[in-house]
Design a protein around this motif. Sequence first.
Motif, PDB file in Angstrom:
ATOM      1  N   ALA A   1       0.867  -1.182   0.000  1.00  0.00           N
ATOM      2  CA  ALA A   1       0.000   0.000   0.000  1.00  0.00           C
ATOM      3  C   ALA A   1       0.899   1.225   0.000  1.00  0.00           C
ATOM      4  O   ALA A   1       1.952   1.232   0.634  1.00  0.00           O
ATOM      5  N   ILE A   2       0.476   2.273  -0.712  1.00  0.00           N
ATOM      6  CA  ILE A   2       1.287   3.488  -0.794  1.00  0.00           C
ATOM      7  C   ILE A   2       0.628   4.668  -0.094  1.00  0.00           C
ATOM      8  O   ILE A   2       1.145   5.774  -0.139  1.00  0.00           O
ATOM      9  N   SER A   3      -0.503   4.421   0.551  1.00  0.00           N
ATOM     10  CA  SER A   3      -1.170   5.500   1.285  1.00  0.00           C
ATOM     11  C   SER A   3      -1.829   4.930   2.537  1.00  0.00           C
ATOM     12  O   SER A   3      -2.049   3.719   2.650  1.00  0.00           O
ATOM     13  N   GLY A   4      -2.160   5.818   3.442  1.00  0.00           N
ATOM     14  CA  GLY A   4      -2.837   5.414   4.659  1.00  0.00           C
ATOM     15  C   GLY A   4      -4.195   4.797   4.401  1.00  0.00           C
ATOM     16  O   GLY A   4      -4.578   3.818   5.035  1.00  0.00           O
ATOM     17  N   GLU A   5      -4.932   5.368   3.449  1.00  0.00           N
ATOM     18  CA  GLU A   5      -6.260   4.846   3.123  1.00  0.00           C
ATOM     19  C   GLU A   5      -6.164   3.416   2.601  1.00  0.00           C
ATOM     20  O   GLU A   5      -6.948   2.547   2.980  1.00  0.00           O
TER      21      GLU A   5
END
Length: 154
Positions: free
Chosen positions: A40-44
Motif C-alpha cells: 500500500a502506498i497511502s494510509g487509506e
Amino acid sequence: MKSDEVSIIPGHILVVDDFLETLNLLTNLLEERGHKVRRAISGEMALMGAKANPPDLILLDIMLPLMDGMEVCRRIRGEKIRTPIMMLTAKSVEMDKVLGLELGADDYITKPFSVREVTARIKAIIRRVESEKEKHLEQVETDKLDFGELKIDF
C-alpha cells in the motif's frame, strides 16, 4: 540464503510506504523469504487492506500522504484489529516513538534500518503471534469436555 541472514517464518505481510524504493526493497526481501506480501502506498489503502483481509503483520511508514501512519495505527486498533504493527519510519524523535507505541504499534524502527535487524524483529513478532495462537487453541481444547454423546463447551 546467506549465512548472515536471519530466516523468518513465512506469513502474510502488508507493507505500507509511499517511497517506492523502500517498498520494493521490503517486498523483495520478504518475498525471498517466502512471505506473501501486499503493498500500500497511502494510509487509506493500508486501512482498507487491514480491514478487508487482516495480515499476519503490518510494516507501516508514518509519513504517508492524506492519512499518516499514526492515524492508520489508531484506526486499525479502533477497529479491534489485533494484527501486529511495526512502524518503519524516518521519524526518530523520542516523542514520535512513544506516540506510535501508545497508539498500538508493537515495534518501531527508524530509517535507515538494517535489513538483518528488520528481519530479526519480524521473526520475533511472528513467533510471538504463533505462540499466542497455539496457547489460544490449547485453551479452546481444554474448555471442552466430551463424555460420549454428552459434550460440554464452556
